[in-house]
Design a protein around this motif. Structure first.
Motif: not given
Length: 363
Positions: A164, A193, A196-199, A204, A220, A318, A322
């Motif tokens: 993360d 994964a 930072l695929a969720d960012q 990213q 990875q 959220p 950031r």
């Protein structure tokens, strides 16, 4: 442990940012006709936003770790240095590791997220013996200088395990701190994964570019074991490693998840818009990474729960802004799809973090 049974008892578990705001409010307005107890294992607050700066050498320890004593004294609360062993939510009582049982009328939980070491050891045999855990922060900041001293003697191969933003920040801070004089190298083992695929894509992309510029190897892959000399990966590969740092995402303490509070299908506590447990309204729980605006809402709602009045809604959703410390006086800021970076971003982040930390401890 005994308390005045003629007065209501508010218990604050953990010295998180929101609970500290409650202490500040008590110092300013008083506790009226209630007893208040703070339970925390260490009499310090360590700021998570500034921790990477400490690792990188941008801050001294006493700039990111603040003693609670002055605020505790000003607020008039009773401080108990202990961990919580268990919670009896029906009987409204917490059992402490000191052996004491502490009754409450209202409970506020704002504790540092934890890593259950037995679960980590099961997933990564050898972790307990060989890895440096980032949580709890107090232990980490005490041990970090030893790793720095070792890097002054020879080049190290360091592996940061986690995927993360906090793990990424730590990897970059470690790379800055240990690069001189021998050129220690840092790898980031980010999990299965993509990193930072969720960012947001802009954030990213800039983070990956920065990692490359700092010569941090991103793998990875998943750590499945540590033997003191190498990290074993799920792919079957082995990574030579002098110092593995565990920066996994920490979670809710086991004593809280095992207390019988209502949880969802994945085991997360169900907390309403007032920060209350959905099943036990006397228990307030501050979510991890809650925004600063949570503190005033928690303070108001605890006073309402103790004395009556109207509840307020906590901020939801959220965090939109950031920020990522990148070492060497450099930072990235992202707002939605927009991302900027550079020294000025670091200077702005530094001023903001210092200001927010100072505000917590200013009456």
């Amino acid at each position: 442990m005994t308390v005045n049974s003629s007065r209501k008892h508010l218990v604050l578990v953990g010295a998180g940012r929101a609970n500290l705001h409650v202490l500040k409010g008590l110092a300013r307005q008083g506790s009226a006709d209630m007893n208040v107890t703070l339970v925390a294992p260490q009499p310090y607050y360590i700021d998570p936003a500034m921790l990477p700066g400490y690792v990188a050498g941008d801050y001294a320890l006493d700039e990111v770790r603040i003693a609670l004593d002055p605020l505790v004294e000003a607020s008039g609360v009773t401080y108990v240095a202990a961990h919580v062993h268990s919670l009896d939510a029906t009987g409204r009582r917490i059992q402490l590791t000191s052996g004491d049982a502490l009754p409450y009328d209202v409970l506020s939980v704002d504790a540092e997220p934890t890593l259950e070491r037995e679960a980590v050891e099961h997933a990564m045999p050898g972790a307990r013996r060989n890895a440096l855990f980032v949580h709890p922060y107090e232990a980490f900041v005490q041990l970090w200088p030893q790793l720095q001293a070792l890097a002054q003697e020879r080049a190290l191969q360091v592996a940061v395990i986690g995927g993360d933003l906090a793990a990424v920040e730590l990897a970059m801070a470690v790379a800055q701190a240990l690069n001189s004089p021998h050129g220690s190298r840092v790898s980031l083992i980010s999990g299965d994964a993509p990193l930072l695929a969720d960012q947001p894509a802009g954030l990213q992309r800039r983070v990956l570019s920065r990692l490359k510029a700092m010569h941090i190897t991103v793998l990875q892959d998943r750590c499945v074991g540590l033997d003191g000399q190498a990290v074993e990966l799920a792919s079957g590969a082995t990574l030579l490693c002098d110092a593995p740092l565990l920066a996994l995402i920490a979670g809710t303490p086991a004593w809280l998840t095992q207390a019988g509070l209502q949880a969802d299908e994945v085991g997360e506590l169900v907390v309403n818009e007032r920060l209350q447990s959905e099943s036990h309204r006397q228990v307030f729980v501050v979510p991890p990474h809650a925004p600063p605006e949570t503190g005033p809402v928690l303070e108001a709602n605890l006073r309402t729960a103790m004395g009556g009045g109207n509840f307020k809604k906590a901020p939801v959703g959220p965090v939109r802004l950031r920020t990522v410390s990148c070492g060497d006086g450099h930072a990235i800021a992202a707002w939605g799809f927009l991302a900027i970076e550079g020294r000025e971003v670091w200077n702005w982040k530094d001023r903001r973090d210092r200001r927010q930390l100072a505000a917590l401890f200013t009456p």
